[in-house]
Design a protein around this motif. Sequence first.
Motif, PDB file in Angstrom:
ATOM      1  N   VAL A   1       9.305  -2.144   6.667  1.00 32.40           N
ATOM      2  CA  VAL A   1      10.159  -1.315   7.308  1.00 32.40           C
ATOM      3  C   VAL A   1       9.281  -0.573   8.439  1.00 32.40           C
ATOM      4  O   VAL A   1       9.763  -0.717   9.549  1.00 32.40           O
ATOM      5  CB  VAL A   1      10.818  -0.455   6.478  1.00 32.40           C
ATOM      6  N   ASP A   2       8.191  -0.084   8.281  1.00 25.28           N
ATOM      7  CA  ASP A   2       7.513   0.937   9.009  1.00 25.28           C
ATOM      8  C   ASP A   2       6.741  -0.137   9.936  1.00 25.28           C
ATOM      9  O   ASP A   2       6.346   0.537  11.287  1.00 25.28           O
ATOM     10  CB  ASP A   2       6.414   1.592   8.583  1.00 25.28           C
ATOM     11  N   SER A   3       6.711  -1.251  10.092  1.00 23.08           N
ATOM     12  CA  SER A   3       5.948  -2.052  10.874  1.00 23.08           C
ATOM     13  C   SER A   3       7.014  -2.943  11.576  1.00 23.08           C
ATOM     14  O   SER A   3       6.647  -3.457  12.735  1.00 23.08           O
ATOM     15  CB  SER A   3       4.608  -3.022  10.210  1.00 23.08           C
ATOM     16  N   LEU A   4       7.972  -3.525  10.874  1.00 20.11           N
ATOM     17  CA  LEU A   4       8.899  -4.666  11.464  1.00 20.11           C
ATOM     18  C   LEU A   4      10.217  -4.050  11.594  1.00 20.11           C
ATOM     19  O   LEU A   4      11.057  -4.827  12.278  1.00 20.11           O
ATOM     20  CB  LEU A   4       8.806  -5.909  10.715  1.00 20.11           C
ATOM     21  N   GLY A   5      10.522  -3.074  10.915  1.00 18.52           N
ATOM     22  CA  GLY A   5      11.769  -2.654  11.069  1.00 18.52           C
ATOM     23  C   GLY A   5      12.210  -1.753  11.953  1.00 18.52           C
ATOM     24  O   GLY A   5      13.531  -1.271  12.237  1.00 18.52           O
TER      25      GLY A   5
ATOM     26  N   ARG B   1      -4.614   6.221  11.054  1.00 13.31           N
ATOM     27  CA  ARG B   1      -3.779   5.374  11.878  1.00 13.31           C
ATOM     28  C   ARG B   1      -4.625   4.155  12.373  1.00 13.31           C
ATOM     29  O   ARG B   1      -5.872   4.334  12.618  1.00 13.31           O
ATOM     30  CB  ARG B   1      -3.304   6.222  13.077  1.00 13.31           C
ATOM     31  N   ALA B   2      -3.938   3.119  12.336  1.00  5.99           N
ATOM     32  CA  ALA B   2      -4.726   1.908  12.772  1.00  5.99           C
ATOM     33  C   ALA B   2      -5.298   1.987  14.071  1.00  5.99           C
ATOM     34  O   ALA B   2      -6.387   1.432  14.443  1.00  5.99           O
ATOM     35  CB  ALA B   2      -3.878   0.647  12.740  1.00  5.99           C
ATOM     36  N   GLY B   3      -4.576   2.685  15.000  1.00  2.43           N
ATOM     37  CA  GLY B   3      -5.388   2.688  16.484  1.00  2.43           C
ATOM     38  C   GLY B   3      -6.237   3.543  16.397  1.00  2.43           C
ATOM     39  O   GLY B   3      -7.221   3.416  17.572  1.00  2.43           O
TER      40      GLY B   3
ATOM     41  N   PRO C   1       0.826  -1.437  -0.176  1.00  7.70           N
ATOM     42  CA  PRO C   1       0.053  -0.101  -0.146  1.00  7.70           C
ATOM     43  C   PRO C   1       1.002   1.357  -0.002  1.00  7.70           C
ATOM     44  O   PRO C   1       2.098   1.193   0.185  1.00  7.70           O
ATOM     45  CB  PRO C   1      -0.863  -0.278   1.219  1.00  7.70           C
ATOM     46  N   ASP C   2       0.230   2.316  -0.289  1.00  3.70           N
ATOM     47  CA  ASP C   2       0.928   3.495  -0.240  1.00  3.70           C
ATOM     48  C   ASP C   2       1.075   4.449   1.137  1.00  3.70           C
ATOM     49  O   ASP C   2       1.685   5.342   1.224  1.00  3.70           O
ATOM     50  CB  ASP C   2       0.286   4.520  -1.179  1.00  3.70           C
ATOM     51  N   GLY C   3       0.104   3.796   2.012  1.00  7.84           N
ATOM     52  CA  GLY C   3       0.607   4.477   3.481  1.00  7.84           C
ATOM     53  C   GLY C   3      -0.422   5.554   3.680  1.00  7.84           C
ATOM     54  O   GLY C   3      -0.038   6.425   4.590  1.00  7.84           O
TER      55      GLY C   3
ATOM     56  N   GLN D   1      -3.690   2.655   8.266  1.00  5.98           N
ATOM     57  CA  GLN D   1      -4.405   1.602   8.428  1.00  5.98           C
ATOM     58  C   GLN D   1      -4.098   0.610   7.271  1.00  5.98           C
ATOM     59  O   GLN D   1      -4.261  -0.810   7.206  1.00  5.98           O
ATOM     60  CB  GLN D   1      -5.846   1.936   8.236  1.00  5.98           C
ATOM     61  N   ASP D   2      -4.175   1.194   5.799  1.00 10.61           N
ATOM     62  CA  ASP D   2      -3.602   0.263   4.862  1.00 10.61           C
ATOM     63  C   ASP D   2      -2.283  -0.406   5.072  1.00 10.61           C
ATOM     64  O   ASP D   2      -2.359  -1.641   4.767  1.00 10.61           O
ATOM     65  CB  ASP D   2      -3.533   1.099   3.432  1.00 10.61           C
ATOM     66  N   LYS D   3      -1.470   0.041   5.522  1.00  7.58           N
ATOM     67  CA  LYS D   3      -0.225  -0.871   5.899  1.00  7.58           C
ATOM     68  C   LYS D   3      -0.382  -1.654   7.109  1.00  7.58           C
ATOM     69  O   LYS D   3       0.148  -2.979   7.032  1.00  7.58           O
ATOM     70  CB  LYS D   3       0.690   0.426   6.406  1.00  7.58           C
ATOM     71  N   PHE D   4      -1.225  -1.484   8.118  1.00  3.08           N
ATOM     72  CA  PHE D   4      -1.748  -2.215   8.987  1.00  3.08           C
ATOM     73  C   PHE D   4      -2.449  -3.581   8.514  1.00  3.08           C
ATOM     74  O   PHE D   4      -2.037  -4.873   8.696  1.00  3.08           O
ATOM     75  CB  PHE D   4      -2.509  -1.622   9.937  1.00  3.08           C
TER      76      PHE D   4
END
Length: 361
Positions: free
Chosen positions: A333-337, A73-75, A67-69, A89-92
């Motif tokens: 990278v944003d979620s696991l990096g 926010r997911a929260g 996704p483009d990000g 949200q789309d990256k989540f």
Amino acid sequence: MRLVVLFVAGALGLVTIASFVTAGWDLPPVETEQIGYRGTGMVIHKDAEDEAARRAANVLPEPFEAPDGSGDRAGDVYENVQVLADLPQDKFDHLMLSITEWVSPEQGCEYCHNVENLASDEVYTKVVSRRMLQMTQAINADWQPHVQETGVTCYTCHRGEPVPADVWYKDLSPKAQPGIVGYRADQNVAAQFAGLTSLPQNSLEDYLLGDAPIRVHSQTALPTGENENGVMEAEHSWALMMHISESLGVNCVACHNSRAFDDWDQSPPQRVSAWHGIQMTRLLNTDYMLGMTSIFPDNRKGPHGDVFKVGCGTCHNGVQKPLYGQSMLADFVDSLGQKTETSVPDFSSYQPGATQVLSPQ
């Protein structure tokens, strides 16, 4: 007499042939790579058939479109997002979809969630996966001396299975039988976590859970002073080395110089990477796996009630570089990096199966 000799020779020949057929020995061709001077034994051996199987087992899964990000926010969109609340949200959603394929492709979302109430922590695997996300982030953020820029994802260990194939636990079988086996000092059986050798079968507890010293090479003729480690310590260290060798699909010279196994200055650079890997694995077990012992059901523990633990093979799966050095981290990278949340949930209040939200300490 001649007939007897011929009969015995024939029987021995059949036994010899049978041993080759049934023993599981590797057949040619064997690939060799010379990494040091001729005559020094600095040669890495690889069975061609095994190498082909490893290549087939280390193919990356087909990725989903990244996704483009954009978006909220997911929260702010979902309830009870504790680790990745600041992620778009789309990256989540992209990460959740990927984790499903990496860990539970057959079970789907229900493996970790009550699909009628996604916010609830009643399914224990959701609580575990949250902590595993923190662990994966810690590996990528804090242990680059070992994982480098390649990093890891959930797939590095799970390979499409809820439980990674290569984990370890306390193994006390078979029990010694008085008058038959006697005291066997936790060894003298085919140790499944020490390359099926007769070395001590629970030595990983010393090094991948405890911090026992590994080096036992003596600089003197007699074990005195700083070299008081004896044969027993050497056997435990060798058990760890066999575990590492089997886990990475290499022999000793991948990390050591054959002329001076103990000398760091003469060792290949891979030995430094392995040192960091041992420290990292120990921390993963003590800071992450042990703390979740009470959460796992009995079928996710060893026969003596200890939680499954991380070993070298959990990530490496038989190859020197996990997935042959192929990285899956670019889209995550944003979620696991990087670390997004480091608080540890209060597992003491957790009740599996009960509708609840597990709060951080």
